[in-house]
Design an enzyme around this catalytic site. Structure first.
Site, mmCIF file in Angstrom:
data_model
loop_
_atom_site.group_PDB
_atom_site.id
_atom_site.type_symbol
_atom_site.label_atom_id
_atom_site.label_comp_id
_atom_site.label_asym_id
_atom_site.label_seq_id
_atom_site.Cartn_x
_atom_site.Cartn_y
_atom_site.Cartn_z
ATOM 1 N N ASN A 55 0.891 -1.209 0.039
ATOM 2 C CA ASN A 55 0.156 -0.059 0.186
ATOM 3 C C ASN A 55 0.913 1.163 0.153
ATOM 4 O O ASN A 55 1.552 1.611 1.045
ATOM 5 C CB ASN A 55 -0.825 -0.077 1.305
ATOM 6 C CG ASN A 55 -1.744 1.218 1.335
ATOM 7 O OD1 ASN A 55 -1.878 2.027 0.311
ATOM 8 N ND2 ASN A 55 -2.172 1.421 2.781
ATOM 9 N N LYS A 61 0.284 4.271 -0.431
ATOM 10 C CA LYS A 61 -0.479 5.467 0.262
ATOM 11 C C LYS A 61 -0.273 6.656 -0.564
ATOM 12 O O LYS A 61 -0.145 6.558 -1.759
ATOM 13 C CB LYS A 61 0.173 5.749 1.731
ATOM 14 C CG LYS A 61 -0.246 4.423 2.489
ATOM 15 C CD LYS A 61 0.008 4.641 3.997
ATOM 16 C CE LYS A 61 0.099 3.288 4.766
ATOM 17 N NZ LYS A 61 0.220 3.396 6.093
ATOM 18 N N HIS A 88 -9.231 1.316 5.445
ATOM 19 C CA HIS A 88 -7.771 1.421 5.942
ATOM 20 C C HIS A 88 -8.119 2.469 7.118
ATOM 21 O O HIS A 88 -9.060 3.536 7.179
ATOM 22 C CB HIS A 88 -6.870 2.030 4.795
ATOM 23 C CG HIS A 88 -5.579 1.994 5.552
ATOM 24 N ND1 HIS A 88 -5.086 2.987 6.395
ATOM 25 C CD2 HIS A 88 -4.610 1.131 5.230
ATOM 26 C CE1 HIS A 88 -3.872 2.511 6.968
ATOM 27 N NE2 HIS A 88 -3.420 1.484 6.250
ATOM 28 N N GLU A 120 -6.619 4.821 8.017
ATOM 29 C CA GLU A 120 -6.256 6.227 7.897
ATOM 30 C C GLU A 120 -7.463 7.072 7.394
ATOM 31 O O GLU A 120 -7.788 7.894 7.616
ATOM 32 C CB GLU A 120 -5.070 6.142 7.078
ATOM 33 C CG GLU A 120 -3.555 6.155 7.702
ATOM 34 C CD GLU A 120 -2.476 5.443 7.072
ATOM 35 O OE1 GLU A 120 -2.532 5.601 5.597
ATOM 36 O OE2 GLU A 120 -1.855 5.069 7.289
ATOM 37 N N GLU A 128 -5.071 -5.112 10.790
ATOM 38 C CA GLU A 128 -3.942 -3.820 11.036
ATOM 39 C C GLU A 128 -4.141 -3.106 12.400
ATOM 40 O O GLU A 128 -5.097 -2.245 12.394
ATOM 41 C CB GLU A 128 -4.124 -2.962 9.955
ATOM 42 C CG GLU A 128 -3.765 -3.521 8.611
ATOM 43 C CD GLU A 128 -3.263 -2.476 7.684
ATOM 44 O OE1 GLU A 128 -2.159 -2.719 7.078
ATOM 45 O OE2 GLU A 128 -3.781 -1.518 7.436
ATOM 46 N N GLY A 176 3.005 2.094 10.718
ATOM 47 C CA GLY A 176 3.811 3.255 10.536
ATOM 48 C C GLY A 176 4.712 3.667 11.756
ATOM 49 O O GLY A 176 5.696 4.452 11.772
ATOM 50 N N SER A 179 3.569 -2.268 9.990
ATOM 51 C CA SER A 179 5.092 -2.260 10.457
ATOM 52 C C SER A 179 5.795 -3.512 10.181
ATOM 53 O O SER A 179 6.778 -3.893 10.530
ATOM 54 C CB SER A 179 5.476 -1.846 11.658
ATOM 55 O OG SER A 179 5.112 -0.348 12.010
#
Ligand code: PEP
Length: 239
Positions: free
Chosen positions: A5, A7, A90, A92, A160, A166, A199
Site C-alpha cells: 500500500n 499510500k 484502511h 487512515e 491492522e 507506521g 510495520s
C-alpha cells in the site's frame, strides 16, 4: 498474499520506476504479490504490470454508480483501469474521513460486483487494546459485512492494529494468532484469507509470518523500497 500500500507517496516517475522494480521481484506462482499505488498512477502502472503476475489495486473507492461525486473514483473505474482489488476501510481513512464498516458496505458490494476483491481493513487502537477490547472491536468492525449478507468468501481481511501502522511496532505473535482466529470465527470461514499489517519489514517479517493463521501481509512503508518489499516476499516464501 503480499500487498503493498503505497499510500500518498511517489511522484509519477518514481511510481513507474518502483512498479518496474516490483515486476522484477522473483516469487513463486502460489504467492500473490500486489501493489496499490495512488489512484492517479493506476493507469500508467497498469501498463507497466501488463503481462506480469503482479496484481494492481486501488487504495479506496466508493460504491456509487457514475455520477456527481467530486473527487471520488468508483469500483467500476478501478476495475476498468486494470485493478483486481481495492483496499477498503484502511484505518487512515476511517480516522480522517469518518469511514465506518457500515458506510463501506456499498463499496464492498460494488468491488465484489466487478469481480475484484476487497482488502477490508480492521484493527483496534492502542487504547482499545490496552483496555482489553481489541477482539470485540474487530468483531464489531466485521459484523456489518455479515449482516449485509455479503459474500465474505470473496473478501480478503487485513488485520491492522492502528497503533502498529507506521510505528515500527508489530503485534506479538500470540496477539496476531488470537486475532486471526477470532476474525475467522466471526466470519465463519476457516479458509478466510487474513493478512496482517502494521510495520511489517524485512526485520519483522519472519516473526509475523511465523504466527499461525497469517495468510500474508499488507505492507505500507516497506513497500516503497523494492528491495525491502522483495525481502518480505522472500520471508513469506521461506516460512
Ligand atoms: C498500512 O498502512 O497498511 C501499513 C501496514 O503500514 P506500515 O507497513 O507502514 O505500518
Amino acid at each position: 498474499m503480499i500487498i503493498g500500500n503505497w499510500k500518498m507517496n511517489t511522484a509519477r516517475a518514481d511510481a513507474i520506476a518502483l512498479a518496474e522494480a516490483v515486476v522484477g521481484i522473483a516469487h513463486q506462482p502460489a504467492t500473490r504479490v500486489g501493489i496499490c499505488p495512488p489512484a492517479l498512477w493506476i493507469d500508467p502502472i497498469a501498463h507497466v504490470l501488463e503481462s506480469s503476475s503482479i496484481l494492481l489495486g486501488a487504495q479506496d473507492c466508493i460504491g456509487d454508480q457514475f455520477g456527481a461525486q467530486t473527487g471520488c473514483i468508483n469500483a467500476d473505474m478501478a476495475h476498468d483501469a486494470g485493478c483486481s482489488m481495492a483496499i477498503l476501510g484502511h484505518s487512515e481513512r476511517r480516522a480522517r474521513f469518518g469511514e465506518t464498516s457500515e458506510s463501506l458496505l456499498p463499496a464492498v458490494a460494488a468491488v465484489l460486483e466487478t469481480g475484484m476483491f476487497p482488502v477490508f481493513c480492521v484493527g483496534e487502537t492502542r487504547e482499545e487494546r490496552e483496555s482489553g477490547r481489541a477482539l470485540d472491536v474487530v468483531a464489531q468492525q466485521l459484523k456489518p459485512l455479515l449482516k449485509a449478507g455479503l459474500d465474505v468468501s470473496g473478501i480478503v481481511i487485513a488485520y491492522e492494529p492502528v497503533w502498529a501502522i507506521g510505528s515500527g511496532l508489530s503485534a506479538t505473535r500470540a496477539d496476531i494468532e488470537e486475532m486471526h482466529a477470532t476474525v475467522r470465527d466471526v466470519v465463519g470461514r476457516a479458509d478466510a484469507l487474513v493478512l496482517y499489517g502494521g510495520s511489517v519489514s524485512p526485520d519483522s517479517a519472519d516473526e509475523v509470518f511465523s504466527a499461525e493463521g497469517v495468510s500474508g501481509a499488507l505492507v505500507g512503508g516497506a513497500s516503497l523500497k523494492a528491495d525491502k518489499f522483495a525481502a518480505i516476499v522472500a520471508a513469506w516464501e521461506r516460512k
